[in-house]
Motif scaffolding. Structure first.
Motif, short mmCIF file in Angstrom:
data_model
loop_
_atom_site.label_atom_id
_atom_site.label_comp_id
_atom_site.label_asym_id
_atom_site.label_seq_id
_atom_site.Cartn_x
_atom_site.Cartn_y
_atom_site.Cartn_z
N ASN A 165 0.84 -1.27 -0.08
CA ASN A 165 0.17 -0.20 0.18
C ASN A 165 0.80 1.17 0.20
OD1 ASN A 165 -1.91 1.91 0.40
ND2 ASN A 165 -1.89 1.64 2.59
N SER A 197 -2.78 2.04 -4.12
CA SER A 197 -3.79 2.58 -2.92
C SER A 197 -4.84 1.55 -2.81
CB SER A 197 -4.07 3.87 -3.03
OG SER A 197 -5.04 4.12 -4.14
N ARG A 198 -5.67 1.60 -1.85
CA ARG A 198 -6.90 0.92 -1.75
C ARG A 198 -7.87 1.12 -2.78
NH1 ARG A 198 -8.38 -1.41 2.90
NH2 ARG A 198 -7.13 0.14 4.05
N HIS A 202 -8.91 -1.45 -6.15
CA HIS A 202 -10.24 -1.83 -6.34
C HIS A 202 -10.53 -1.57 -7.70
CE1 HIS A 202 -12.28 -3.14 -2.93
NE2 HIS A 202 -11.73 -2.47 -2.11
N TRP A 215 -10.99 -9.45 1.42
CA TRP A 215 -10.09 -8.47 1.56
C TRP A 215 -9.50 -8.47 2.85
CZ3 TRP A 215 -9.13 -4.48 -2.60
CH2 TRP A 215 -8.41 -3.79 -2.32
N ASP A 217 -6.53 -6.36 5.24
CA ASP A 217 -5.33 -5.39 5.49
C ASP A 217 -4.11 -6.01 6.29
OD1 ASP A 217 -6.81 -3.64 4.03
OD2 ASP A 217 -7.54 -2.57 5.74
N SER A 244 -5.93 3.53 5.78
CA SER A 244 -4.97 3.37 4.83
C SER A 244 -3.58 3.63 5.34
CB SER A 244 -5.12 4.35 3.52
OG SER A 244 -4.16 4.20 2.78
N THR A 247 -1.80 0.64 7.09
CA THR A 247 -1.83 -0.57 6.51
C THR A 247 -0.92 -0.70 5.32
OG1 THR A 247 -4.48 -0.60 6.35
CG2 THR A 247 -3.18 -1.98 4.69
N PHE A 250 -2.12 -4.98 1.29
CA PHE A 250 -3.52 -5.75 0.87
C PHE A 250 -3.36 -7.19 0.44
CE2 PHE A 250 -3.76 -1.09 -0.74
CZ PHE A 250 -4.13 -0.81 0.46
#
Length: 260
Positions: A165, A197-198, A202, A215, A217, A244, A247, A250
């Motif tokens: 991340n 990034s998250r 996605h 999912w 973290d 975030s 984390t 992922f």
């Protein structure tokens, strides 16, 4: 978090050129030789480069459903994850690896090995799962890789991902201080071509025709000085994503959108 040197043998020792030039002892003796000039950096993360090829990533197995019996591990190094999968799940693992030394080591251990670049190699078989464990960020075109991986799945197959991340506090802290410098290992590894990034991950999965099934973290708590900064230094209108920031990576299990 600096602490006085307590005589321990360090995993990693940083020394200035000036101090090094004044020492006439082996490096293992430098901490003691420099006396009170040596300090321990508390709460420091040390990541072994060997992990890139040797880590078995067994913690990722719990994301896989029981019906996964065949696995294609992209960039799986010496095949340790594939071996862990076969040992714990009783399934069949195939490794795809560009590093010929690692590919040979995996083949000697009894794994089925494909050698080459995933973008160009022909994958004839179909699998219950295709894994990219800390690999996607090293690939020039992650979207094309995921689309090709989706095509290599059996009906109902899954994609297993482990991705760092870029929104982690360590990267954000550096950016706040005007730095974005590549390192030998970690989130800013010099061999990383892409950053996620998250929300970006996605979107990438969506664009590849995949939907998230699980999912998780990889949590890395914020250090106290950074928490204090967020509490006292954030200007109005800025809403830090603390989830975030804390984390490091992922862990994702995905499948074809709609289950088709």
């Amino acid at each position: 978090s600096w602490m006085p040197f307590d005589g321990r043998i360090p995993w990693l020792y940083l020394v200035s050129r000036q101090a090094l030039a004044a020492c006439q002892v082996p490096w293992q003796q430098l901490p003691a030789d420099l006396g009170n000039r040596t300090l321990i950096a508390g709460q420091t993360f040390v990541h072994s480069y060997a992990d890139y090829y040797e880590n078995n990533r067994a913690e990722m197995l719990r994301l896989l459903p029981d019906e996964v019996r065949t696995l294609l591990d992209i960039g799986g190094g010496a095949g340790n994850f594939g071996m862990a999968f076969m040992r714990e799940r009783g399934g069949q693992a195939t490794l795809l690896e560009q590093n010929l030394v690692m590919a040979a080591a995996a083949r000697q251990r009894g794994l089925t090995v494909l050698e080459g670049d995933f973008h160009t190699i022909t994958v004839a078989d179909r699998y219950d799962c295709v894994a990219f464990l800390d690999v996607l960020e090293h690939i020039p075109d992650p979207l094309a890789a995921l689309v090709k991986a989706r095509q290599a799945l059996k009906p109902g197959g899954r994609i297993l991902l482990s991705v760092p991340n870029v929104g982690h506090w360590s990267v954000v802290w550096d950016l706040l201080e005007g730095r974005f410098e590549y390192l030998p290992v970690g989130i800013l590894c010099a061999t990383h071509l892409r950053f996620f990034s998250r929300s970006g991950l996605h979107t990438l999965l969506q664009d590849a025709g995949l939907e998230v099934e699980r999912w998780e973290d990889e949590v890395s708590p914020l250090p106290a000085p950074f928490v204090a900064f967020l509490e006292n230094g954030v200007t109005p209108g800025v809403s830090p994503d603390q989830r975030s920031l804390s984390t490091a990576g992922f862990h994702v299990l995905a499948r074809r959108s709609g289950g088709a």
